[in-house]
Design a protein around this motif. Structure first.
Motif, short mmCIF file in Angstrom:
data_model
loop_
_atom_site.label_atom_id
_atom_site.label_comp_id
_atom_site.label_asym_id
_atom_site.label_seq_id
_atom_site.Cartn_x
_atom_site.Cartn_y
_atom_site.Cartn_z
N GLU A 222 3.84 10.26 3.22
CA GLU A 222 2.80 10.99 2.52
C GLU A 222 1.80 10.00 1.92
O GLU A 222 2.09 8.80 1.80
CB GLU A 222 3.40 11.87 1.41
CG GLU A 222 4.35 12.94 1.93
CD GLU A 222 4.91 13.79 0.81
OE1 GLU A 222 4.59 13.52 -0.37
OE2 GLU A 222 5.66 14.74 1.12
N ARG A 223 0.65 10.49 1.56
CA ARG A 223 -0.38 9.65 0.97
C ARG A 223 0.12 9.04 -0.34
O ARG A 223 0.70 9.75 -1.18
CB ARG A 223 -1.63 10.48 0.72
CG ARG A 223 -2.86 9.68 0.32
CD ARG A 223 -3.97 10.59 -0.13
NE ARG A 223 -4.34 11.54 0.91
CZ ARG A 223 -5.23 11.28 1.87
NH1 ARG A 223 -5.80 10.10 1.92
NH2 ARG A 223 -5.52 12.19 2.77
N ILE A 224 -0.07 7.75 -0.53
CA ILE A 224 0.27 7.12 -1.80
C ILE A 224 -0.68 7.68 -2.87
O ILE A 224 -1.90 7.63 -2.70
CB ILE A 224 0.13 5.59 -1.72
CG1 ILE A 224 1.07 5.03 -0.64
CG2 ILE A 224 0.44 4.95 -3.07
CD1 ILE A 224 0.90 3.53 -0.40
N PRO A 225 -0.14 8.26 -3.95
CA PRO A 225 -0.99 9.00 -4.89
C PRO A 225 -1.75 8.13 -5.89
O PRO A 225 -1.62 8.28 -7.11
CB PRO A 225 0.01 9.92 -5.58
CG PRO A 225 1.26 9.14 -5.60
CD PRO A 225 1.28 8.36 -4.30
N VAL A 226 -2.55 7.21 -5.38
CA VAL A 226 -3.46 6.42 -6.22
C VAL A 226 -4.80 6.36 -5.50
O VAL A 226 -4.89 6.52 -4.28
CB VAL A 226 -2.94 4.99 -6.48
CG1 VAL A 226 -1.63 5.03 -7.25
CG2 VAL A 226 -2.76 4.22 -5.18
N ARG A 227 -5.85 6.11 -6.26
CA ARG A 227 -7.19 6.13 -5.68
C ARG A 227 -7.49 4.86 -4.87
O ARG A 227 -8.19 4.91 -3.85
CB ARG A 227 -8.23 6.30 -6.78
CG ARG A 227 -9.64 6.53 -6.27
CD ARG A 227 -10.60 6.79 -7.40
NE ARG A 227 -10.27 8.01 -8.13
CZ ARG A 227 -10.93 8.41 -9.22
NH1 ARG A 227 -11.91 7.69 -9.71
NH2 ARG A 227 -10.58 9.54 -9.81
N HIS A 228 -6.96 3.73 -5.30
CA HIS A 228 -7.28 2.45 -4.66
C HIS A 228 -6.00 1.77 -4.19
O HIS A 228 -5.05 1.63 -4.97
CB HIS A 228 -8.03 1.53 -5.63
CG HIS A 228 -9.23 2.18 -6.26
ND1 HIS A 228 -10.40 2.39 -5.58
CD2 HIS A 228 -9.41 2.68 -7.51
CE1 HIS A 228 -11.28 2.98 -6.38
NE2 HIS A 228 -10.70 3.17 -7.56
N ILE A 229 -5.98 1.33 -2.94
CA ILE A 229 -4.79 0.71 -2.34
C ILE A 229 -5.16 -0.65 -1.77
O ILE A 229 -6.14 -0.79 -1.04
CB ILE A 229 -4.20 1.58 -1.22
CG1 ILE A 229 -3.87 2.98 -1.73
CG2 ILE A 229 -2.94 0.94 -0.64
CD1 ILE A 229 -3.35 3.91 -0.64
N LEU A 230 -4.35 -1.66 -2.11
CA LEU A 230 -4.52 -3.00 -1.57
C LEU A 230 -3.25 -3.40 -0.83
O LEU A 230 -2.17 -3.39 -1.42
CB LEU A 230 -4.81 -3.99 -2.70
CG LEU A 230 -4.94 -5.47 -2.33
CD1 LEU A 230 -6.16 -5.70 -1.44
CD2 LEU A 230 -5.02 -6.33 -3.59
N PHE A 231 -3.37 -3.72 0.46
CA PHE A 231 -2.25 -4.18 1.27
C PHE A 231 -2.32 -5.70 1.41
O PHE A 231 -3.38 -6.24 1.74
CB PHE A 231 -2.30 -3.58 2.68
CG PHE A 231 -2.03 -2.10 2.76
CD1 PHE A 231 -0.77 -1.64 3.11
CD2 PHE A 231 -3.03 -1.18 2.52
CE1 PHE A 231 -0.51 -0.27 3.20
CE2 PHE A 231 -2.78 0.19 2.61
CZ PHE A 231 -1.53 0.64 2.96
N LEU A 232 -1.19 -6.38 1.20
CA LEU A 232 -1.07 -7.81 1.48
C LEU A 232 0.12 -7.98 2.41
O LEU A 232 1.26 -7.74 2.02
CB LEU A 232 -0.84 -8.62 0.20
CG LEU A 232 -1.91 -8.56 -0.89
CD1 LEU A 232 -1.55 -9.49 -2.04
CD2 LEU A 232 -3.28 -8.92 -0.34
N GLU A 233 -0.15 -8.40 3.65
CA GLU A 233 0.90 -8.56 4.65
C GLU A 233 0.97 -10.02 5.10
O GLU A 233 -0.06 -10.64 5.39
CB GLU A 233 0.63 -7.66 5.87
CG GLU A 233 0.54 -6.19 5.51
CD GLU A 233 0.42 -5.30 6.73
OE1 GLU A 233 1.29 -5.38 7.62
OE2 GLU A 233 -0.56 -4.52 6.81
#
Length: 260
Positions: A222-233
């Protein structure tokens, strides 16, 4: 088990803190005008600098949420840290506040009366109990180097969720937070942290729970319930530009209605 190697973790910390310091300058002179804009630019600029300078792949999204989704975890943004070598990930969440007048207030029409910020802290209990790392991040509109109580003289000030939870009584409650509360927490607990320092500590597994990739699919169902998402891989496959399954790309394809 730590995520990424020591050198990479230290570079992540320095880079994030430098971005935060730069944005505080922009905030103080009016280039950035709100806490939401600060958070959006913060995640985007961290992504840009990491992709340019570190052996990681980063992506940042701002997404539109339904009102019930936006309220779910009481947080504005998250940082999803993913190590493809160890198949381990961790999640950080933070609620952003700025030092504008009346940044906390009694929620309209709430019975009994409760403060807006205390209701957000109360909702953060759910992700915190799941093993995610949650903190409150306070932006300052004062120029870098300006003394503000016990808060960080440069960049923003981060206070871990469990410290905020214990302050002003069990949330939610009618106690409206002020800048004095932030100064009290910073002074009494001496837990003032930089954003980069917290992310580094999480990567070293001194905060939060590490999860394996089988649990990542459940998180992203499901969608992560926050407005801003930062991925570090990160990991060898990412560094050597081998074929790897980008988690950020999978999320983007699953939830395409993002803003950037």
């Amino acid at each position: 088990m730590a995520l990424f190697d020591r050198e990479t973790r230290e570079l992540i910390e320095k880079l994030i803190n430098q971005v935060d310091v730069d944005l505080r300058t922009d905030f103080s002179i009016g280039i950035i005008s709100s806490e939401n804009e600060y958070t959006s630019v913060l995640t985007a600029e961290i992504r840009n600098r990491i992709n340019a300078r570190l052996p990681l792949k980063s992506a940042a999204f701002s997404q539109k949420l339904k009102s019930n989704e936006e309220r779910a975890w009481g947080a504005d943004a998250c940082v999803l840290l993913i190590d493809h070598d160890s198949n381990v990930w961790k999640l950080c969440l933070f609620e952003a506040k700025s030092d504008r007048p009346n940044w906390d207030y009694l929620k309209p029409n709430s019975q009994p009366p409760i403060s807006h910020f205390s209701s957000q802290i109360a909702r953060q209990v759910v992700p915190n109990k799941q093993g995610f790392v949650v903190w409150e991040q306070f932006y300052s509109s004062k120029p870098n180097g300006t003394p503000i109580g016990a808060r960080n003289p440069k960049g923003s000030t981060c206070i871990l969720h469990h410290l905020a939870f214990k302050h002003n009584g069990t949330p939610p409650n009618p106690k409206v937070w002020t800048d004095n509360d932030i100064d009290t927490l910073a002074r009494e607990w001496q837990k003032v942290s930089t954003m980069g320092g917290l992310v580094n500590t999480v990567c070293k597994c001194k905060l939060g729970k590490p999860f394996d990739f089988s649990e990542l699919e459940e998180l992203l169902r499901e969608r992560i319930p926050v407005r801003h998402i930062l991925f570090l891989e990160g990991g060898r496959a990412v560094t050597e530009k081998d074929s790897y399954h980008s988690i950020a790309k999978q999320y983007q394809e699953r939830f395409p209605d993002y803003n950037r």
